[in-house]
Design an enzyme around this catalytic site. Structure first.
Site, PDB file in Angstrom:
ATOM      1  CB  THR A   1      77.376 109.391  17.217  1.00 27.02           C
ATOM      2  OG1 THR A   1      78.542 108.732  16.720  1.00 27.02           O
ATOM      3  CG2 THR A   1      76.185 108.464  17.067  1.00 27.02           C
ATOM      4  CG  ASP A   2      81.372 112.941  14.110  1.00 26.77           C
ATOM      5  OD1 ASP A   2      80.183 113.076  13.713  1.00 26.77           O
ATOM      6  OD2 ASP A   2      82.356 113.107  13.366  1.00 26.77           O
TER       7      ASP A   2
ATOM      8  N   GLY B   1      85.711 108.053  -4.475  1.00 23.18           N
ATOM      9  CA  GLY B   1      84.277 107.876  -4.271  1.00 23.18           C
ATOM     10  C   GLY B   1      83.912 106.903  -3.183  1.00 23.18           C
TER      11      GLY B   1
ATOM     12  N   GLY C   1      84.256 107.275   0.123  1.00 20.09           N
ATOM     13  CA  GLY C   1      83.840 107.849   1.396  1.00 20.09           C
ATOM     14  C   GLY C   1      84.755 107.443   2.536  1.00 20.09           C
TER      15      GLY C   1
ATOM     16  CB  SER D   1      90.716 111.258   0.411  1.00 18.03           C
ATOM     17  OG  SER D   1      89.646 111.976  -0.173  1.00 18.03           O
ATOM     18  CB  SER D   2      88.735 115.757   2.952  1.00 21.37           C
ATOM     19  OG  SER D   2      87.799 115.150   3.829  1.00 21.37           O
TER      20      SER D   2
ATOM     21  CG  ASP E   1      85.831 111.608   8.922  1.00 20.46           C
ATOM     22  OD1 ASP E   1      85.322 110.648   9.528  1.00 20.46           O
ATOM     23  OD2 ASP E   1      85.280 112.182   7.966  1.00 20.46           O
TER      24      ASP E   1
END
Length: 375
Positions: free
Chosen positions: A32-33, A117, A119, A122-123, A167
Site C-alpha cells: 500500500t505504501d 533471507g 525479508g 536489511s537494505s 521500510d
C-alpha cells in the site's frame, strides 16, 4: 563493540561515532505504501550498526563484517562504480549530494545481524544507519522523516529498486513497544502502543529462508499494475478509490485484482488501528488472515512456503497469520497466545518436514527502537 574493533583494524583510528538502525516487520498494510496508502510496521531488534568517521577528500571507504571477504576495505571514489551491497550505503551519499547537502567522504564499517533471507529490510536499515550518521556528522539538521526520504531516494534512484517509504520510515521513526501508523501520502505518522505481552500474546516471525527467482522484476511489475489501474480510474493513486465496486467494474485482469487488494488492505489497516486503540489486540488475527488471502489471491505475491507457514500456524492455534514484506519468499508472521507458542512452532516445523523443506527459523518479534546514535 566489534564494529569499533573492526574500524580500528581497518583504518587505524577510532570512529567518530557509532549508529544503529533496525530492520522492520510489517504488521499489516502490504504493497500500500507506493499507492499513497496506510501501513503499520514496527522495528525489530535486529539491524545494522555503522562505525563512521568523515573524510574531507570525498572518498568513501567501506567494510562489511558480513561480506564474503570480511577483512577487505572497498574504496569508492566514483560513487556510480559502487557494486553489490555497497550501493545501498554509497547511494545515501549520492542522494544527499543530489539534494545539495555538503557531504564529502567517510570511512565506514558495517555490521548487521538481520536474519538472512527473512525479508526484514536489511537494505533500509543500512541506508538509514548511514543517513543518520551523516546527518549527525555533517550537522545537516534533517528530521528523522527526511533521513528516511533520503534513504528511499538512494534505493529508488541509485540502487534502482522502486520501493515505497515504509521500510525506511519504520527504521528511522519507530519506537520501542509501539507500531508506526504511517500515512504514506502525507507522511504523517504516530506510534501506537503494541504491548503484546500485556495481552498474553506473541508475534512470531516464521523465516522461510527462501527467495524465488520469480521475484526478479515482479515488485516493479506490481507497481506498474497499480499505476495503470489508477490512471484508468482517473485518480492520483489507488488510495483515492472510494467506491470499490464501481472501480472494479471498470477494470479487468491484473489491474482489477491489484486494486481490490490495495483498497481493502487500507481498510484493514484502519480496522487494526481501531482494535489496538480499543485494547482488543487479540481480535486483529482475523484481519491478518484476510490480508494474507488478499496478498495470495489478488496481489499474487505469496509462494508455497509462505502459504504453508500461514496455514500451519493457524492450524496450530495462532489467532491469525500472514505473509509480510514484498513476497515471493521471506517471512510470515503469526499472532499467538503465550500458551500456544510451542504448538504453533511444532505445527509449522512438521508441515515443512512433511514436504521435505528445510526447517524454517522461528523467533519472536518485539517492537524495538528506531535509528539512534550508540556512542
Amino acid at each position: 563493540m566489534r564494529v569499533v574493533d573492526a574500524f580500528r583494524e581497518s583504518f587505524g583510528t577510532e570512529p567518530q561515532g557509532v549508529w544503529h538502525a533496525p530492520g522492520r516487520v510489517n504488521l499489516i498494510g502490504e504493497h500500500t505504501d507506493y499507492n499513497d496508502g496506510l501501513v503499520l510496521p514496527f522495528a525489530v531488534p535486529w539491524g545494522v550498526t555503522a562505525a563512521v568517521s568523515p573524510r574531507e577528500d570525498g572518498v568513501v571507504r567501506l567494510r562489511s563484517l558480513q561480506a564474503a571477504e570480511p577483512g577487505g576495505v572497498e574504496t569508492v571514489e566514483d560513487l556510480e562504480r559502487a557494486a553489490g551491497w555497497a550501493r545501498y550505503a554509497v547511494g545515501v551519499f549520492w542522494a544527499l549530494r543530489e539534494e545539495g547537502h555538503p557531504v564529502r567522504g567517510a570511512d565506514l564499517v558495517i555490521d548487521g545481524d538481520v536474519p538472512q533471507g527473512a525479508g526484514l529490510s536489511s537494505s533500509a536499515a543500512l541506508e538509514v544507519a548511514v543517513g543518520t550518521a551523516l546527518n549527525d556528522l555533517y550537522g545537516l539538521g534533517m528530521t528523522k522523516m527526511e533521513v528516511a526520504q533520503v534513504a528511499q531516494r538512494a534505493e529508488n534512484d541509485f540502487v534502482g529498486m522502486p520501493c515505497g517509504i515504509m521500510d525506511q520510515a519504520a527504521s528511522a521513526l519507530a519506537e520501542e513497544g509501539r507500531a508506526l501508523f504511517l500515512d504514506c501520502r502525507s507522511l504523517g505518522s504516530r506510534n501506537v502502543p503494541f504491548d503484546l505481552a500485556a495481552h498474553g500474546l506473541r508475534l512470531l516471525i516464521i523465516n522461510t529462508g527462501v527467495r524465488h527467482e520469480l521475484a526478479d522484476g515482479q515488485y516493479a511489475r506490481r507497481r506498474r499494475d497499480c499505476e495503470e489501474a489508477a490512471r484508468r480510474l482517473g485518480v492520483a493513486a489507488l488510495r483515492d478509490v472510494t467506491d470499490l465496486a464501481a472501480a472494479l467494474g471498470r477494470l479487468s485482469g491484473d489491474e482489477r485484482r491489484r486494486t481490490q487488494h490495495v483498497v481493502t488492505e487500507n481498510h484493514r489497516v484502519e480496522a487494526v488501528i481501531g482494535l489496538l486503540r480499543a485494547g482488543a489486540v487479540q481480535e486483529i488475527g482475523a484481519l491478518l488472515n484476510a490480508s494474507h488471502l488478499s496478498l495470495r489471491d489478488q496481489f499474487e505475491v505469496s509462494c508455497p512456503e509462505l502459504d504453508v507457514a500461514v496455514e500451519a500456524a493457524v492450524r496450530g492455534g495462532a489467532r491469525g497469520a500472514r505473509m509480510t514484506g514484498g513476497g515471493f519468499g521471506g517471512s510470515a508472521i503469526a499472532l499467538v497466545a503465550e500458551d500456544r507458542v510451542q504448538a504453533v512452532q511444532d505445527s509449522v516445523v512438521l508441515a515443512y518436514a512433511e514436504r521435505g523443506w528445510a526447517r524454517p527459523e522461528i523467533y519472536p518479534a518485539v517492537p524495538a527502537a528506531g535509528a539512534r546514535r550508540l556512542r
